[in-house]
Design an enzyme around this catalytic site. Structure first.
Site, PDB file in Angstrom:
ATOM      1  N   GLY A  34      49.604  33.483  24.641  1.00 34.48           N
ATOM      2  CA  GLY A  34      50.016  34.425  23.603  1.00 34.48           C
ATOM      3  C   GLY A  34      51.193  35.229  24.128  1.00 34.48           C
ATOM      4  O   GLY A  34      51.283  35.482  25.340  1.00 34.48           O
ATOM      5  N   GLU A  36      52.564  38.280  24.529  1.00 33.60           N
ATOM      6  CA  GLU A  36      52.545  39.379  25.493  1.00 33.60           C
ATOM      7  C   GLU A  36      51.695  39.052  26.715  1.00 33.60           C
ATOM      8  O   GLU A  36      51.961  39.538  27.817  1.00 33.60           O
ATOM      9  CB  GLU A  36      52.035  40.652  24.813  1.00 33.60           C
ATOM     10  N   THR A 241      68.853  35.421  23.421  1.00 33.38           N
ATOM     11  CA  THR A 241      68.773  34.094  24.014  1.00 33.38           C
ATOM     12  C   THR A 241      69.552  33.109  23.158  1.00 33.38           C
ATOM     13  O   THR A 241      69.561  33.201  21.920  1.00 33.38           O
ATOM     14  CB  THR A 241      67.317  33.637  24.164  1.00 33.38           C
ATOM     15  N   ASP A 281      58.951  34.055  26.184  1.00 32.28           N
ATOM     16  CA  ASP A 281      58.137  35.059  26.880  1.00 32.28           C
ATOM     17  C   ASP A 281      58.493  35.106  28.367  1.00 32.28           C
ATOM     18  O   ASP A 281      58.513  36.178  28.979  1.00 32.28           O
ATOM     19  CB  ASP A 281      56.651  34.752  26.712  1.00 32.28           C
ATOM     20  N   ASP A 317      51.186  27.721  28.249  1.00 34.04           N
ATOM     21  CA  ASP A 317      51.915  28.935  27.880  1.00 34.04           C
ATOM     22  C   ASP A 317      52.387  29.733  29.085  1.00 34.04           C
ATOM     23  O   ASP A 317      53.457  30.346  29.059  1.00 34.04           O
ATOM     24  CB  ASP A 317      51.020  29.850  27.032  1.00 34.04           C
TER      25      ASP A 317
END
Length: 340
Positions: A34, A36, A241, A281, A317
């Site tokens: 996820g 964060e 980005t 992330d 992830d």
């Protein structure tokens, strides 16, 4: 050591093996991730003191989610326990000209049904210096928008820097809903992270002469985007980005960081992608680490882009790389030679 707090949803990720299509066979890999939480893992791997905040059920799947963070050294003591569901997302990784597919099954998850009273932000931000969230979290519902607002207000009261990755997700809310919520929340943000689509989708700000689907990016146009964002909200820094999508397997990857004076572009990497989920992330985690450790604007964007480039080679992830690996790449060694 400076404490960092991230807040969002931690989900169960179910994905076919390798590049199989959904149910091409009867097996799926189960991991967690996820937005964060991915940032928190990156920061923990860099040796930072980082706490992840969410709400998860007390059952075995909820505990497994918590344990997935504890493995990396992320502080989970402020995770609220309760609710019935861990959100799920199904991922079919794309290859060549076949794009990846993400299907959400996160309705009625514990965090989506959380109440503002669940979180003691005064306690959570005690001793903290940085707070990070993304636009995915308030997209879960009006109650979560309120929770994010409470968190931002408490962070400001404690003198905590706030970063936000806009991360627009059209499967979770409309552009109008996103604009209303993020216009409110961004007034508290110091460092904004965006990409070639988010600024347009959320705020209607776009770079000229750019075709994100045809692989044509005009870097000069992003200077205007960054300045418009900074002028609108008073951001101290804006990171954008820059992804040129040649195919699902091959991308060119770079970024720009604007500090109110200088526009610093990173070197560009050609990526052969293993798993791109969490790539943004890992950029956010790298940027937070670099800024908190006093790197210059140019060095900060180089570190963040290198961290993200490495993540594209890692399954799952979570980014499983170290500071030394990132600095080796950002310093120019991208040969991929065997280390003996």
């Amino acid at each position: 050591m400076a404490k960092i707090v991230t807040f969002g949803e931690l989900m169960l990720r179910l994905a076919p093996n390798g590049y199989y299509r959904f149910f091409q066979n009867d097996q799926m890999q189960a991991t967690f991730g996820g937005g964060e939480a991915n940032v928190a893992v990156s920061l923990a791997n860099y040796g930072m003191d980082v706490s992840f905040v969410t709400k998860l059920p007390t059952h075995a799947i909820g505990q497994a989610a918590v344990n997935s963070l504890r493995y990396f050294g992320v502080d989970t003591s402020d995770i609220v326990r309760g609710g019935d569901r861990v959100g799920i997302y199904y991922l079919e990784k794309g290859a060549s000209q076949r794009g990846s597919v993400c299907i959400y099954d996160r309705a009625h998850s514990a965090i989506q049904e959380a109440a503002p009273s669940d979180f003691d932000w005064e306690k959570i931000f005690d001793g903290a210096e940085w707070f990070h969230f993304t636009g995915i979290t308030p997209a879960l519902g009006p109650n979560v928008v309120e929770i994010c607002r409470d968190a931002c207000k408490a962070a400001k009261a404690h003198g905590v820097k706030i970063s936000c990755d806009l991360n627009y997700r059209g499967k979770l809310w409309t552009r109008a809903e996103a604009r209303a919520a993020m216009t409110d929340l961004c007034q508290y943000v110091d460092v904004c992270i965006s990409n070639e689509e988010d600024a347009k989708d959320v705020f209607g700000i776009e770079a000229e002469n750019t075709d994100i689907y045809g692989g044509k990016l005009n870097k000069e146009g992003y200077k205007s985007v960054a300045k418009q964002l900074a002028d609108k909200f008073g951001f101290e820094k804006v990171a954008i980005t820059l992804r040129t999508s040649i195919s699902a397997s091959d991308n060119d990857w770079a970024a720009m960081l604007y500090d109110g004076t200088d526009y610093c572009f990173s070197k560009e990497y050609h990526l052969r992608i293993t798993d791109r989920v969490g790539g943004g992330d890992s950029f956010g985690g790298g940027l937070i680490y670099a800024l908190m450790n006093g790197k210059s604007t140019q060095d900060a964007v180089e570190f963040a882009v290198a961290a993200s480039a490495l993540k594209h080679s890692v399954e799952g992830d979570y980014n499983r790389v170290t500071v030394s690996e990132v600095e080796k790449l950002s310093g120019g060694d991208g040969s991929g030679r065997v280390q003996r």
